[in-house]
Write a protein that holds these residues in place. Structure first.
Motif, PDB file in Angstrom:
ATOM      1  N   PRO A  17       0.800  -1.228   0.000  1.00 62.03           N
ATOM      2  CA  PRO A  17       0.000   0.000   0.000  1.00 62.03           C
ATOM      3  C   PRO A  17       0.832   1.278   0.000  1.00 62.03           C
ATOM      4  N   GLU A  18       1.950   1.300   0.734  1.00 66.15           N
ATOM      5  CA  GLU A  18       2.767   2.498   0.790  1.00 66.15           C
ATOM      6  C   GLU A  18       3.337   2.846  -0.583  1.00 66.15           C
ATOM      7  N   THR A  19       3.868   1.806  -1.272  1.00 61.99           N
ATOM      8  CA  THR A  19       4.426   2.033  -2.612  1.00 61.99           C
ATOM      9  C   THR A  19       3.348   2.451  -3.594  1.00 61.99           C
ATOM     10  N   ALA A  20       2.165   1.812  -3.516  1.00 65.40           N
ATOM     11  CA  ALA A  20       1.077   2.166  -4.419  1.00 65.40           C
ATOM     12  C   ALA A  20       0.642   3.611  -4.210  1.00 65.40           C
ATOM     13  N   ALA A  21       0.571   4.051  -2.942  1.00 65.92           N
ATOM     14  CA  ALA A  21       0.172   5.431  -2.658  1.00 65.92           C
ATOM     15  C   ALA A  21       1.214   6.418  -3.181  1.00 65.92           C
ATOM     16  N   ALA A  22       2.504   6.064  -3.011  1.00 66.18           N
ATOM     17  CA  ALA A  22       3.574   6.946  -3.479  1.00 66.18           C
ATOM     18  C   ALA A  22       3.563   7.062  -4.994  1.00 66.18           C
ATOM     19  N   GLU A  23       3.361   5.925  -5.675  1.00 67.68           N
ATOM     20  CA  GLU A  23       3.325   5.947  -7.132  1.00 67.68           C
ATOM     21  C   GLU A  23       2.125   6.739  -7.644  1.00 67.68           C
ATOM     22  N   HIS A  24       0.993   6.611  -6.959  1.00 65.43           N
ATOM     23  CA  HIS A  24      -0.195   7.369  -7.358  1.00 65.43           C
ATOM     24  C   HIS A  24       0.032   8.868  -7.187  1.00 65.43           C
ATOM     25  N   ASP A  25       0.659   9.242  -6.087  1.00 63.25           N
ATOM     26  CA  ASP A  25       0.919  10.659  -5.837  1.00 63.25           C
ATOM     27  C   ASP A  25       1.897  11.215  -6.869  1.00 63.25           C
ATOM     28  N   LEU A  26       2.940  10.432  -7.196  1.00 60.88           N
ATOM     29  CA  LEU A  26       3.903  10.871  -8.199  1.00 60.88           C
ATOM     30  C   LEU A  26       3.245  11.028  -9.556  1.00 60.88           C
ATOM     31  N   SER A  27       2.377  10.061  -9.929  1.00 63.32           N
ATOM     32  CA  SER A  27       1.672  10.139 -11.199  1.00 63.32           C
ATOM     33  C   SER A  27       0.793  11.383 -11.264  1.00 63.32           C
ATOM     34  N   ARG A  28       0.137  11.697 -10.121  1.00 62.49           N
ATOM     35  CA  ARG A  28      -0.726  12.885 -10.084  1.00 62.49           C
ATOM     36  C   ARG A  28       0.084  14.164 -10.271  1.00 62.49           C
ATOM     37  N   GLN A  29       1.266  14.221  -9.640  1.00 63.33           N
ATOM     38  CA  GLN A  29       2.109  15.410  -9.772  1.00 63.33           C
ATOM     39  C   GLN A  29       2.627  15.582 -11.203  1.00 63.33           C
ATOM     40  N   ILE A  30       3.016  14.463 -11.830  1.00 64.68           N
ATOM     41  CA  ILE A  30       3.519  14.536 -13.199  1.00 64.68           C
ATOM     42  C   ILE A  30       2.429  14.991 -14.156  1.00 64.68           C
ATOM     43  N   GLN A  31       1.203  14.466 -13.971  1.00 58.98           N
ATOM     44  CA  GLN A  31       0.100  14.862 -14.832  1.00 58.98           C
ATOM     45  C   GLN A  31      -0.208  16.345 -14.664  1.00 58.98           C
ATOM     46  N   ALA A  32      -0.132  16.830 -13.423  1.00 61.63           N
ATOM     47  CA  ALA A  32      -0.363  18.258 -13.179  1.00 61.63           C
ATOM     48  C   ALA A  32       0.702  19.107 -13.875  1.00 61.63           C
ATOM     49  N   ALA A  33       1.956  18.614 -13.855  1.00 64.30           N
ATOM     50  CA  ALA A  33       3.046  19.352 -14.524  1.00 64.30           C
ATOM     51  C   ALA A  33       2.841  19.360 -16.032  1.00 64.30           C
ATOM     52  N   ILE A  34       2.388  18.232 -16.600  1.00 63.87           N
ATOM     53  CA  ILE A  34       2.137  18.167 -18.045  1.00 63.87           C
ATOM     54  C   ILE A  34       1.037  19.145 -18.447  1.00 63.87           C
ATOM     55  N   ASP A  35      -0.038  19.160 -17.646  1.00 65.67           N
ATOM     56  CA  ASP A  35      -1.149  20.074 -17.940  1.00 65.67           C
ATOM     57  C   ASP A  35      -0.704  21.528 -17.810  1.00 65.67           C
ATOM     58  N   GLY A  36       0.039  21.821 -16.742  1.00 67.78           N
ATOM     59  CA  GLY A  36       0.495  23.195 -16.529  1.00 67.78           C
ATOM     60  C   GLY A  36       1.436  23.670 -17.612  1.00 67.78           C
ATOM     61  N   PHE A  37       2.329  22.804 -18.064  1.00 65.24           N
ATOM     62  CA  PHE A  37       3.267  23.170 -19.122  1.00 65.24           C
ATOM     63  C   PHE A  37       2.521  23.464 -20.419  1.00 65.24           C
ATOM     64  N   GLY A  38       1.531  22.643 -20.741  1.00 66.36           N
ATOM     65  CA  GLY A  38       0.758  22.885 -21.962  1.00 66.36           C
ATOM     66  C   GLY A  38       0.006  24.196 -21.911  1.00 66.36           C
ATOM     67  N   ASP A  39      -0.505  24.563 -20.723  1.00 69.61           N
ATOM     68  CA  ASP A  39      -1.261  25.807 -20.600  1.00 69.61           C
ATOM     69  C   ASP A  39      -0.392  27.039 -20.832  1.00 69.61           C
ATOM     70  N   GLN A  40       0.885  26.962 -20.488  1.00 73.06           N
ATOM     71  CA  GLN A  40       1.727  28.152 -20.593  1.00 73.06           C
ATOM     72  C   GLN A  40       2.426  28.284 -21.947  1.00 73.06           C
ATOM     73  N   ILE A  41       2.192  27.322 -22.877  1.00 75.31           N
ATOM     74  CA  ILE A  41       2.731  27.452 -24.229  1.00 75.31           C
ATOM     75  C   ILE A  41       1.886  28.466 -25.003  1.00 75.31           C
TER      76      ILE A  41
ATOM     77  N   LEU B 252       9.600  20.652 -15.479  1.00 77.14           N
ATOM     78  CA  LEU B 252       9.249  19.550 -14.569  1.00 77.14           C
ATOM     79  C   LEU B 252      10.159  19.532 -13.350  1.00 77.14           C
ATOM     80  N   LEU B 253      11.467  19.728 -13.557  1.00 74.03           N
ATOM     81  CA  LEU B 253      12.397  19.745 -12.432  1.00 74.03           C
ATOM     82  C   LEU B 253      12.135  20.936 -11.518  1.00 74.03           C
ATOM     83  N   ALA B 254      11.704  22.046 -12.101  1.00 75.03           N
ATOM     84  CA  ALA B 254      11.377  23.214 -11.284  1.00 75.03           C
ATOM     85  C   ALA B 254      10.135  22.966 -10.446  1.00 75.03           C
ATOM     86  N   GLN B 255       9.199  22.201 -10.982  1.00 81.05           N
ATOM     87  CA  GLN B 255       7.960  21.927 -10.264  1.00 81.05           C
ATOM     88  C   GLN B 255       8.131  20.859  -9.183  1.00 81.05           C
ATOM     89  N   MET B 256       8.963  19.824  -9.447  1.00 80.67           N
ATOM     90  CA  MET B 256       9.037  18.669  -8.561  1.00 80.67           C
ATOM     91  C   MET B 256      10.362  18.547  -7.818  1.00 80.67           C
TER      92      MET B 256
END
Length: 344
Positions: free
Chosen positions: A253-277, A327-331
């Motif tokens: 469960p700990e690893t699954a929660a960490a992976e889910h949180d990381l995936s959520r952060q990456i998706q947010a970074a992808i969306d944010g980067f696209g918005d600022q183009i 991405l590195l600036a965000q995470m």
């Protein structure tokens, strides 16, 4: 006589109705079996009349009950088996096929006992052997000069060995061609090499069977090792079983929660980067090629924006580099993502 008829597709429904209700007491009386159809259905089987009647109660184990019923069926001579096989091939006589199977069930038991030392449940082996016997009936060519019992033994053994290969060990041995070859031939090859005066080393066995030496070592380790029971007490533990000490293949469960949180952060970074183009062409390359499930080709994007596909590729490289910095600036600089290396 032509043998082309053996190619006809047939699916004989062989029903071996030899069981009774769990709460019934079965009394097998010879006087009640004069009509064989009462016992085995629409057949005329040779029943052994010198057998004594036997009592099978509800407490009788299934193997004993099965063997007791088989004692009433007399094996047929080779000539009669040949006649039955020809009737089945030429006329599609299902009763002939059923009789050929039923009168050879004791042959299956005999062959299954040869492998009983490797498997505790003899009925499982008999069941698989019966499948092989049915397959032999469908494939047997009575015009080749081979007795049916000789041909059927091949299929009975093949089905039993296939079952053992897939169920005897926790790790499947027969997942490759070399593994199956070693399962069937390892012990026989060892005996043959010893007979010839050689030590059966993995390398020598590999050369003899034309397989890799590493595969010989892997399969031999499984075949030679004693069985391990998952519910047995683990060495050095009083109340812990071997199965409880085996690592789980599921994500904790700990690893699954960490992976889910990381995936959520990456998706947010992808969306944010696209918005600022801001550049429309760069935005199209990002959304329609770089993160799209079905990305467009360099050529189609180049034609749409009036540039060469090489120019689209150059812009894509620039966007990748910019996104990596974003991405590195965000995470944070310590983020470890394998695919991030592609954003060079």
């Amino acid at each position: 006589m032509s043998t082309d008829k053996t190619q006809t597709t047939r699916e004989p429904a062989v029903e071996l109705l030899i069981g009774h209700g769990a709460n019934q007491s079965v009394n097998i009386e010879r006087s009640n079996l004069d009509d064989a159809s009462e016992f085995f259905g629409d057949l005329s089987l040779p029943l052994m009349r010198d057998r004594k009647a036997g009592d099978l109660s509800a407490q009788t184990d299934p193997l004993t009950a099965y063997l007791a019923r088989l004692n009433y069926v007399e094996p047929l001579p080779a000539e009669q088996q040949q006649e039955l096989a020809e009737r089945y091939v030429e006329d599609g006589d299902l009763n002939a096929a059923k009789m050929l199977i039923l009168t050879n069930l004791r042959l299956v038991v005999k062959l299954a006992r040869e492998y009983q030392r490797r498997w505790t449940n003899l009925l499982d082996l008999i069941q698989e052997g019966n499948v092989g016997l049915s397959e032999a009936v469908k494939r047997y060519d009575p015009y080749r000069g081979v007795k049916f019992t000789s041909y059927a033994q091949y299929w009975v053994r093949a089905m039993i060995l296939n079952y053992l290969m897939n169920h005897l060990h926790p790790v499947k041995i027969g997942s490759s061609r070399a593994g199956r070859k070693l399962f069937y031939n390892l012990k026989k090859t060892r005996r043959e090499l010893i007979r010839l005066g050689h030590e059966p080393t993995p390398q020598l066995i590999a050369e003899y069977l034309d397989v890799d030496a590493s595969e010989v070592t892997r399969v031999a380790a499984q075949l030679d090792a004693p069985p391990v029971f998952l519910d047995a007490q683990a060495p050095g533990h009083e109340k812990t079983t071997v199965g409880e000490l085996m690592p789980s293949t599921m994500v904790d469960p700990e690893t699954a929660a960490a992976e889910h949180d990381l995936s959520r952060q990456i998706q947010a970074a992808i969306d944010g980067f696209g918005d600022q183009i801001e550049d429309p062409r760069n935005k199209a390359i990002w959304y329609e090629r770089m993160i799209a499930e079905d990305p467009r080709s360099l050529l189609s994007l180049g034609e749409e924006w009036g540039v060469s596909k090489e120019r689209i590729r150059q812009v894509e490289v620039q966007i990748r580099s910019t996104f990596k910095e974003y991405l590195l600036a965000q995470m944070g600089d310590d983020v470890e993502i394998d695919w991030l290396e592609s954003f060079a």
